[in-house]
Enzyme design. Structure first.
Site, short mmCIF file in Angstrom:
data_model
loop_
_atom_site.label_atom_id
_atom_site.label_comp_id
_atom_site.label_asym_id
_atom_site.label_seq_id
_atom_site.Cartn_x
_atom_site.Cartn_y
_atom_site.Cartn_z
N GLU A 127 0.85 -1.20 0.00
CA GLU A 127 0.00 0.00 0.00
C GLU A 127 0.88 1.24 0.00
O GLU A 127 2.10 1.15 0.14
CB GLU A 127 -0.93 0.00 1.22
CG GLU A 127 -2.01 -1.06 1.12
CD GLU A 127 -3.00 -1.04 2.26
OE1 GLU A 127 -3.03 -0.06 3.03
OE2 GLU A 127 -3.77 -2.01 2.38
N HIS A 244 -8.45 10.31 2.83
CA HIS A 244 -8.10 9.16 1.98
C HIS A 244 -8.28 9.61 0.54
O HIS A 244 -9.30 10.22 0.21
CB HIS A 244 -9.01 7.97 2.30
CG HIS A 244 -8.50 6.68 1.74
ND1 HIS A 244 -8.52 6.40 0.40
CD2 HIS A 244 -7.94 5.60 2.34
CE1 HIS A 244 -7.99 5.19 0.20
NE2 HIS A 244 -7.63 4.69 1.36
N ARG A 290 -0.22 9.00 1.45
CA ARG A 290 -1.55 9.56 1.19
C ARG A 290 -1.59 11.08 1.06
O ARG A 290 -2.30 11.62 0.22
CB ARG A 290 -2.47 9.20 2.34
CG ARG A 290 -3.19 7.97 2.09
CD ARG A 290 -4.01 7.55 3.26
NE ARG A 290 -4.09 6.12 3.11
CZ ARG A 290 -4.59 5.32 4.01
NH1 ARG A 290 -5.04 5.78 5.13
NH2 ARG A 290 -4.63 4.03 3.79
N HIS A 351 -10.70 10.75 6.63
CA HIS A 351 -10.54 9.31 6.87
C HIS A 351 -10.01 9.00 8.26
O HIS A 351 -10.45 8.05 8.88
CB HIS A 351 -9.57 8.80 5.81
CG HIS A 351 -9.34 7.32 5.82
ND1 HIS A 351 -10.37 6.42 5.62
CD2 HIS A 351 -8.21 6.57 5.99
CE1 HIS A 351 -9.87 5.18 5.67
NE2 HIS A 351 -8.58 5.25 5.92
N ARG A 386 -0.62 9.37 9.02
CA ARG A 386 -0.50 7.94 9.31
C ARG A 386 -0.14 7.13 8.06
O ARG A 386 -0.70 7.34 6.98
CB ARG A 386 -1.82 7.42 9.88
CG ARG A 386 -1.86 5.92 10.05
CD ARG A 386 -3.11 5.46 10.71
NE ARG A 386 -4.30 5.65 9.91
CZ ARG A 386 -4.68 4.84 8.93
NH1 ARG A 386 -3.95 3.80 8.58
NH2 ARG A 386 -5.80 5.09 8.27
#
Ligand code: SIN
Length: 557
Positions: A127, A244, A290, A351, A386
């Site tokens: 990811e 997100h 992100r 998110h 994060r």
């Protein structure tokens, strides 16, 4: 003046329950803390909706952990620190990464979580922000659901955990500066009650509902950090609200997450012309952290005057896509999009709250007897942004640590009712109807305190919040009204911290301060309530190179 409590009450007149530890929340953090604690004490687990409702349940991607001999903990630490943009606590990060693999093995071996495997070996996905494939997943894209089901099954068998569903934790109760439990609203019977305990664990999730578009379920109204703040705990890093990049963009519909793992499988992020938007922007392209993907999307959407972009998986094997992402495939199909043949419209949505209630490495807040676990906590492992799939991991790792700390320190004497506590005030008439105000607040937060902010937008938000401050003196007796006050309180803290941070870092992007200011702002913004006022201070984040890190001694036997 910010009232200390959401509503008027008098504990003398309320029914009460006693337990050793009160746990608030039923996502991965709440369930796993309760299960660890029940090995040695009596637990009440209170959840504001049904046990089935949590952000964990809709988490798709998975749990990041070093489970492969070719991977390394150094690499996972390094990726987490890079994503956190200079504000991660390196020691806490080392704890997270070091203890993560054992927690995943427990899920497999003790709770029989059915993670995806091939020939008996865990399948690992990649990811955003991860330099290796290290994300454990279940049923393709239903990892959170599998984790919740596995822990939920164990909880229902556990005689020492008393579950209270539809029990909204209103406020924490303190005596002599120590947390002694909480005031709860029983939503089914419309009554208040007190739960007295010797330790209290907030595991009540995040605050996505503060924004008009969010991947979170509507229960995420920031109750945990808001009540801890009212009780005097330090709340930090709240300006780092992670959006997100890829929520399904269907106007007027709740935002459905399209997992980052789909980009790990090769999905491309493209504009309406089919041009890749991440190429040349970051070496990891679609798999950049992100915050970087979102910032680029905002730039492209602004330039092209559109409100969404697309994910394209049409070049990938359709059979594999259906098998690997069954939840996403089915959901999109129901919305009229066959993702193996059509592009998926996507836009960013709120998110994750990277900050929260400040804790140490054992989950302890500044208030004795009060712990925080999962998204509600600021353990320091997320910094300014994060890393993908570190959130379920954080819940698992710190739940174990909290239980271990409680076991070592819980006062020996049994729980007794706390001293009488009461609060009353004259309620002011609401100026704006509750539902309208909730909608307006969410819209203002998205437009002014969202993915890209500026002094002007933040001051507009501040003015809106100031105009509606009378809300805090309105006595809402329904849970929706109490949630609205929590959302309002969190909005004030997010907006004021965002205004103060005159730089861009991680998820906090300022149009008027586009650069990261290492010299002045490698610092955390801490807020705390003292005598009804917000006290704000900053705290430097000491930088430690990863090779100097020592993993603190584990309390595990
Ligand atoms: C995702 O599957 O993209 C979400 C996982 C996460 O938020 O870590």
């Amino acid at each position: 003046m910010i009232p200390r409590y959401l509503i008027s009450f008098n504990t003398d007149t309320l029914p009460s329950v006693e337990c050793d530890v009160l746990v608030a929340g039923s996502g991965v953090a709440g369930l796993s803390t309760a299960l660890w604690l029940s090995r040695f004490c009596r637990v009440v687990l209170a959840t504001k909706s049904g046990l089935q409702v949590s952000t964990t349940r809709v988490a798709q991607g998975g749990i990041a952990a070093v489970m492969d001999e070719h991977d390394s903990k150094e690499s996972h630490v390094e990726d987490t620190l890079v994503a956190g943009a200079g504000l991660c606590d390196p020691e806490a990060t080392a704890v997270l990464v070091d203890e993560g693999p054992d927690r995943v093995r427990e899920l497999l071996e003790e709770y029989h979580a059915d993670f995806d495997t091939t020939d008996g070996t865990l399948d690992l996905a990649r990811e955003g922000g991860h330099s290796r494939a290290r994300v454990v997943h279940a049923k393709g894209d239903a990892t959170g659901l599998e984790v919740e089901n596995a822990l939920g099954r164990a909880l229902l068998r556990d005689q020492r955990v008393h579950v209270m569903e539809h029990a909204f934790v209103v406020d924490l109760l303190l005596a002599d500066g120590t947390c002694r439990g909480a005031l709860l609203a029983d939503r089914e019977n419309s009554t208040l009650l007190t739960v007295w305990s010797r330790a209290t664990v907030l595991a009540s999730g995040g605050m996505g509902e503060v924004y008009l578009v969010t991947t979170n379920p509507p229960v995420c109204t920031g109750d945990g950090p808001a009540m801890a703040f009212r009780a005097g705990a330090r709340v930090s890093d709240v300006e780092f609200v992670q959006f997100h990049p890829t929520a399904l963009h269907i106007p007027e519909e709740p935002k459905f997450l399209i997992s980052e793992a789909i980009r790990g499988e090769g999905a491309l992020l493209v504009d309406v012309e089919g041009q890749r938007v991440m190429e040349g922007v970051h070496p990891l392209a679609e798999l950049a952290p992100r915050d970087i993907v979102v910032a680029r999307m905002v730039e492209v959407m602004r330039e092209q005057q559109v409100n969404h972009l697309y994910l394209d998986v049409r070049h990938l094997d359709p059979e594999r896509i259906r098998r690997r992402f069954p939840t996403i495939f089915e959901h999109c199909l129901e919305a009229g999009i066959n993702i193996t043949r059509q592009r998926i419209p996507v836009s960013p949505a709120a998110h994750y709250m990277s900050g929260g209630v400040v804790t140490d490495q054992w989950g302890q807040s500044d208030i004795p007897g009060l712990y925080a676990c999962g998204e509600v906590a600021c353990t320091g492992v997320h910094g300014a942004n994060r890393l993908a799939s570190n959130s379920l991991l954080e819940g698992l790792v710190f739940a174990r640590r909290i239980a271990s700390h409680v076991e070592d320190t819980l006062p020996g004497s049994p729980t007794t009712p706390g001293p009488p506590l009461s609060f009353s005030r004259r309620s002011v008439e609401p100026r704006v109807a509750e539902e309208l105000l909730r909608g307006n607040l969410r819209e203002v937060m998205l437009d002014n305190v969202g993915m890209v902010r500026s002094e002007r937008s933040l001051k507009e938000a501040r003015d809106f919040l100031a105009e509606n401050a009378d809300l805090l003196d309105t006595e809402y007796l329904d849970v929706d009204g109490m949630e609205l006050k929590n959302m309002y309180m969190m909005s004030c803290l997010i907006a004021s911290s965002a205004l103060m941070r005159e730089e861009s870092r991680g998820c906090h992007r300022r149009r008027d301060f586009p650069e990261t200011d290492e010299w002045n702002w490698r610092r955390h913004i801490d807020s705390r309530m003292a005598e009804g006022r917000v006290e704000v201070s900053t705290r430097p984040q000491p930088s430690r190179p990863p090779w100097e890190l020592k993993v603190p001694a584990s309390r595990e036997e």
